[in-house]
Design a protein around this motif. Structure first.
Motif, mmCIF file in Angstrom:
data_model
loop_
_atom_site.group_PDB
_atom_site.id
_atom_site.type_symbol
_atom_site.label_atom_id
_atom_site.label_comp_id
_atom_site.label_asym_id
_atom_site.label_seq_id
_atom_site.Cartn_x
_atom_site.Cartn_y
_atom_site.Cartn_z
ATOM 1 N N GLU A 1 -12.034 2.956 -3.686
ATOM 2 C CA GLU A 1 -11.716 3.878 -2.843
ATOM 3 C C GLU A 1 -10.989 3.505 -1.619
ATOM 4 O O GLU A 1 -11.053 2.112 -1.838
ATOM 5 N N GLY A 2 -10.037 4.398 -0.744
ATOM 6 C CA GLY A 2 -9.378 3.056 0.256
ATOM 7 C C GLY A 2 -8.224 3.653 -0.330
ATOM 8 O O GLY A 2 -7.534 4.379 -1.037
ATOM 9 N N ASN A 3 -7.662 1.914 -0.309
ATOM 10 C CA ASN A 3 -5.779 1.661 -0.469
ATOM 11 C C ASN A 3 -6.351 2.223 -1.743
ATOM 12 O O ASN A 3 -6.237 0.706 -2.081
ATOM 13 N N VAL A 4 -4.406 2.514 -1.832
ATOM 14 C CA VAL A 4 -3.951 2.067 -3.010
ATOM 15 C C VAL A 4 -2.675 1.872 -3.432
ATOM 16 O O VAL A 4 -1.822 2.081 -2.687
ATOM 17 N N THR A 5 -2.418 0.079 -4.299
ATOM 18 C CA THR A 5 -1.292 -0.629 -3.863
ATOM 19 C C THR A 5 -0.614 -0.165 -5.092
ATOM 20 O O THR A 5 -1.439 0.458 -6.211
ATOM 21 N N VAL A 6 0.453 -0.577 -5.436
ATOM 22 C CA VAL A 6 1.464 -0.216 -6.454
ATOM 23 C C VAL A 6 0.720 -1.229 -7.830
ATOM 24 O O VAL A 6 1.163 -1.022 -8.714
ATOM 25 N N GLY A 7 0.084 -2.194 -7.013
ATOM 26 C CA GLY A 7 -0.281 -3.201 -8.194
ATOM 27 C C GLY A 7 -1.588 -2.680 -8.727
ATOM 28 O O GLY A 7 -1.700 -2.250 -10.384
ATOM 29 N N ASN A 8 -1.912 -1.776 -8.425
ATOM 30 C CA ASN A 8 -3.432 -0.709 -8.361
ATOM 31 C C ASN A 8 -2.847 -0.255 -9.749
ATOM 32 O O ASN A 8 -2.938 0.416 -10.824
ATOM 33 N N VAL B 1 0.883 -1.187 -0.019
ATOM 34 C CA VAL B 1 -0.117 0.249 0.344
ATOM 35 C C VAL B 1 0.942 1.417 0.049
ATOM 36 O O VAL B 1 1.140 1.016 0.746
ATOM 37 N N ILE B 2 0.643 2.188 -0.583
ATOM 38 C CA ILE B 2 1.103 3.614 -1.245
ATOM 39 C C ILE B 2 0.428 4.071 -0.893
ATOM 40 O O ILE B 2 1.415 6.464 -0.951
ATOM 41 N N GLY B 3 -0.576 4.565 -0.679
ATOM 42 C CA GLY B 3 -1.839 5.175 -0.269
ATOM 43 C C GLY B 3 -2.712 5.482 0.183
ATOM 44 O O GLY B 3 -2.921 4.310 -0.119
ATOM 45 N N ARG B 4 -3.551 6.500 -0.504
ATOM 46 C CA ARG B 4 -5.334 6.291 -0.255
ATOM 47 C C ARG B 4 -6.340 7.202 -0.953
ATOM 48 O O ARG B 4 -5.813 8.277 -1.022
ATOM 49 N N THR B 5 -7.607 6.861 -1.322
ATOM 50 C CA THR B 5 -8.356 7.852 -1.717
ATOM 51 C C THR B 5 -9.019 8.093 -1.555
ATOM 52 O O THR B 5 -9.823 7.014 0.032
ATOM 53 N N GLY C 1 0.575 13.798 4.241
ATOM 54 C CA GLY C 1 -0.390 13.149 5.307
ATOM 55 C C GLY C 1 -1.325 13.468 3.676
ATOM 56 O O GLY C 1 -2.552 13.729 4.386
ATOM 57 N N LYS C 2 -1.561 13.608 3.064
ATOM 58 C CA LYS C 2 -1.971 13.413 1.909
ATOM 59 C C LYS C 2 -3.004 12.563 1.167
ATOM 60 O O LYS C 2 -1.917 11.272 1.155
ATOM 61 N N VAL C 3 -4.255 12.731 1.013
ATOM 62 C CA VAL C 3 -5.213 11.669 0.010
ATOM 63 C C VAL C 3 -5.424 12.045 -1.750
ATOM 64 O O VAL C 3 -5.067 12.942 -1.497
ATOM 65 N N ILE C 4 -5.469 11.215 -2.003
ATOM 66 C CA ILE C 4 -6.100 10.927 -3.820
ATOM 67 C C ILE C 4 -7.426 11.562 -3.576
ATOM 68 O O ILE C 4 -8.204 10.951 -3.410
ATOM 69 N N HIS C 5 -7.509 13.057 -4.184
ATOM 70 C CA HIS C 5 -8.260 13.176 -4.491
ATOM 71 C C HIS C 5 -8.734 14.630 -5.517
ATOM 72 O O HIS C 5 -8.049 14.789 -5.691
ATOM 73 N N CYS C 6 -9.581 14.483 -6.113
ATOM 74 C CA CYS C 6 -9.869 15.934 -7.394
ATOM 75 C C CYS C 6 -10.848 15.485 -8.499
ATOM 76 O O CYS C 6 -11.647 14.403 -7.928
ATOM 77 N N GLU C 7 -11.538 16.653 -7.688
ATOM 78 C CA GLU C 7 -13.253 16.964 -8.387
ATOM 79 C C GLU C 7 -12.963 17.311 -9.982
ATOM 80 O O GLU C 7 -12.288 17.941 -10.481
ATOM 81 N N LEU C 8 -14.255 17.043 -10.549
ATOM 82 C CA LEU C 8 -14.204 18.318 -11.532
ATOM 83 C C LEU C 8 -13.913 19.252 -11.470
ATOM 84 O O LEU C 8 -15.065 19.881 -10.745
ATOM 85 N N ASP C 9 -13.692 19.946 -12.628
ATOM 86 C CA ASP C 9 -14.169 21.709 -12.597
ATOM 87 C C ASP C 9 -14.539 21.895 -13.899
ATOM 88 O O ASP C 9 -15.165 21.019 -14.779
ATOM 89 N N ASP C 10 -14.112 23.058 -13.852
ATOM 90 C CA ASP C 10 -14.799 24.137 -16.166
ATOM 91 C C ASP C 10 -13.367 23.296 -17.127
ATOM 92 O O ASP C 10 -13.498 24.541 -17.920
ATOM 93 N N ARG C 11 -12.281 23.039 -16.878
ATOM 94 C CA ARG C 11 -10.953 22.578 -17.283
ATOM 95 C C ARG C 11 -11.822 22.245 -18.906
ATOM 96 O O ARG C 11 -11.213 22.805 -20.569
ATOM 97 N N VAL C 12 -13.472 21.784 -18.844
ATOM 98 C CA VAL C 12 -13.999 21.046 -19.900
ATOM 99 C C VAL C 12 -15.235 21.695 -19.988
ATOM 100 O O VAL C 12 -15.990 21.275 -18.614
ATOM 101 N N VAL C 13 -15.858 22.213 -21.459
ATOM 102 C CA VAL C 13 -17.030 23.075 -20.586
ATOM 103 C C VAL C 13 -17.959 22.073 -22.066
ATOM 104 O O VAL C 13 -17.580 22.300 -23.746
ATOM 105 N N LYS D 1 4.875 10.052 -1.317
ATOM 106 C CA LYS D 1 5.420 11.724 -1.386
ATOM 107 C C LYS D 1 4.074 12.405 -1.171
ATOM 108 O O LYS D 1 4.255 12.874 1.047
ATOM 109 N N MET D 2 2.637 12.162 -1.117
ATOM 110 C CA MET D 2 1.827 12.724 -1.454
ATOM 111 C C MET D 2 1.106 12.073 0.393
ATOM 112 O O MET D 2 0.897 12.689 1.494
ATOM 113 N N THR D 3 1.356 10.536 0.393
ATOM 114 C CA THR D 3 0.766 9.371 2.150
ATOM 115 C C THR D 3 2.336 10.259 2.934
ATOM 116 O O THR D 3 1.915 10.459 3.856
ATOM 117 N N ARG D 4 3.390 10.675 2.119
ATOM 118 C CA ARG D 4 4.587 11.149 3.340
ATOM 119 C C ARG D 4 3.208 11.939 4.037
ATOM 120 O O ARG D 4 4.338 12.575 5.512
#
Length: 254
Positions: free
Chosen positions: A120-127, A65-69, A237-249, A232-235
């Protein structure tokens, strides 16, 4: 996978070449072997042990496990949480991996290169290996706005690329506005982009026939970049997260 490996060894074992001293009298003997699970019953115990040992080691490495979403990171056109996350990460931290102190105006990936989604949850190297199984390398490209416009004007709301730093507005399926860094695309300005060698070389026809001012290649594999940045994000204390925005309209169809 194990069945396929056994099948290869069975074929090699069953196919033999009987050669006499005189080449003209050589005889060939072969047998067709069906590549399916029926080979398990004939599996060589030594090969079983060898394959299982390798698989056990591989599974151990892939399950780290290297991170989380905090949400399921799905991928879809013309923009999605996962494609936004990947291009944002590439634009922010990718340029310096290719050239020290480099800054880019935008990043581009290809939807076909995003081969899996993140649960959602743990992100592994395999992912990450499943998401990016190809050995594509980071590349910096300097390109004139007029050349870039040739590529982007071919985009539609159905045929496009994941991007960060660019806003595309579509009307009736075609681009009607292109903004880079919040400013209209200028034909006379030279822009710097970060992408993958596959795309730079014409892959998926995204930049086909586009003339570049300068190209800086690297030996940094995109998958390795993702692994490093997520750790690096995990170290931090960050989790993987991103929302839709207005880059495509997508404007209403008239």
């Amino acid at each position: 996978m194990r069945e396929s490996i056994f099948a290869i060894f069975m074929i090699l074992g069953m196919a033999s070449l009987c050669c006499a001293q005189n080449v003209s009298t050589s005889k060939y003997q072969y047998e067709m072997v069906r590549l399916d699970s029926s080979l398990d019953a004939k599996a060589n115990p030594k090969l079983v042990k060898f394959v299982d040992k390798k698989k056990s080691k591989l599974d151990k490495n892939m399950n780290v496990v290297i991170g989380r979403t905090d949400m399921a990171m799905v991928n879809f056109k013309p923009a999605s949480p996962l494609s936004n996350f990947l291009t944002d990460l590439l634009l922010e931290n990718g340029p310096q991996k290719v050239e020290p102190a480099a800054v880019c105006d935008f990043a581009m990936l290809n939807f076909g290169g995003i081969r899996a989604q993140l649960p959602e949850g743990n992100v592994t190297v395999g992912n990450i290996y499943a998401l990016s199984p190809f050995d594509n390398y980071l590349v910096l490209i300097d390109v004139k706005g007029s050349e870039l416009r040739k590529a982007l004007m071919k985009f539609t709301d159905k045929f496009s690329a994941p991007m960060a730093g660019i806003k595309m507005v579509y009307r009736n399926g075609r681009p009607v506005k292109i903004l880079i860094g919040g400013e209209p695309l200028s034909d006379t300005k030279t822009y710097r982009m970060i992408t993958l060698n596959f795309i730079a070389e014409g892959g998926d026809n995204l930049l086909r026939d586009v003339h570049y001012e300068r190209v800086v290649n690297s030996n940094v594999i995109f998958r390795d970049f993702l692994l490093e940045e997520i750790q690096k994000m995990t170290r931090e204390g960050k989790v993987i997260h991103c929302e839709l925005d207005d880059r495509v309209v997508i404007e209403p169809v008239f």
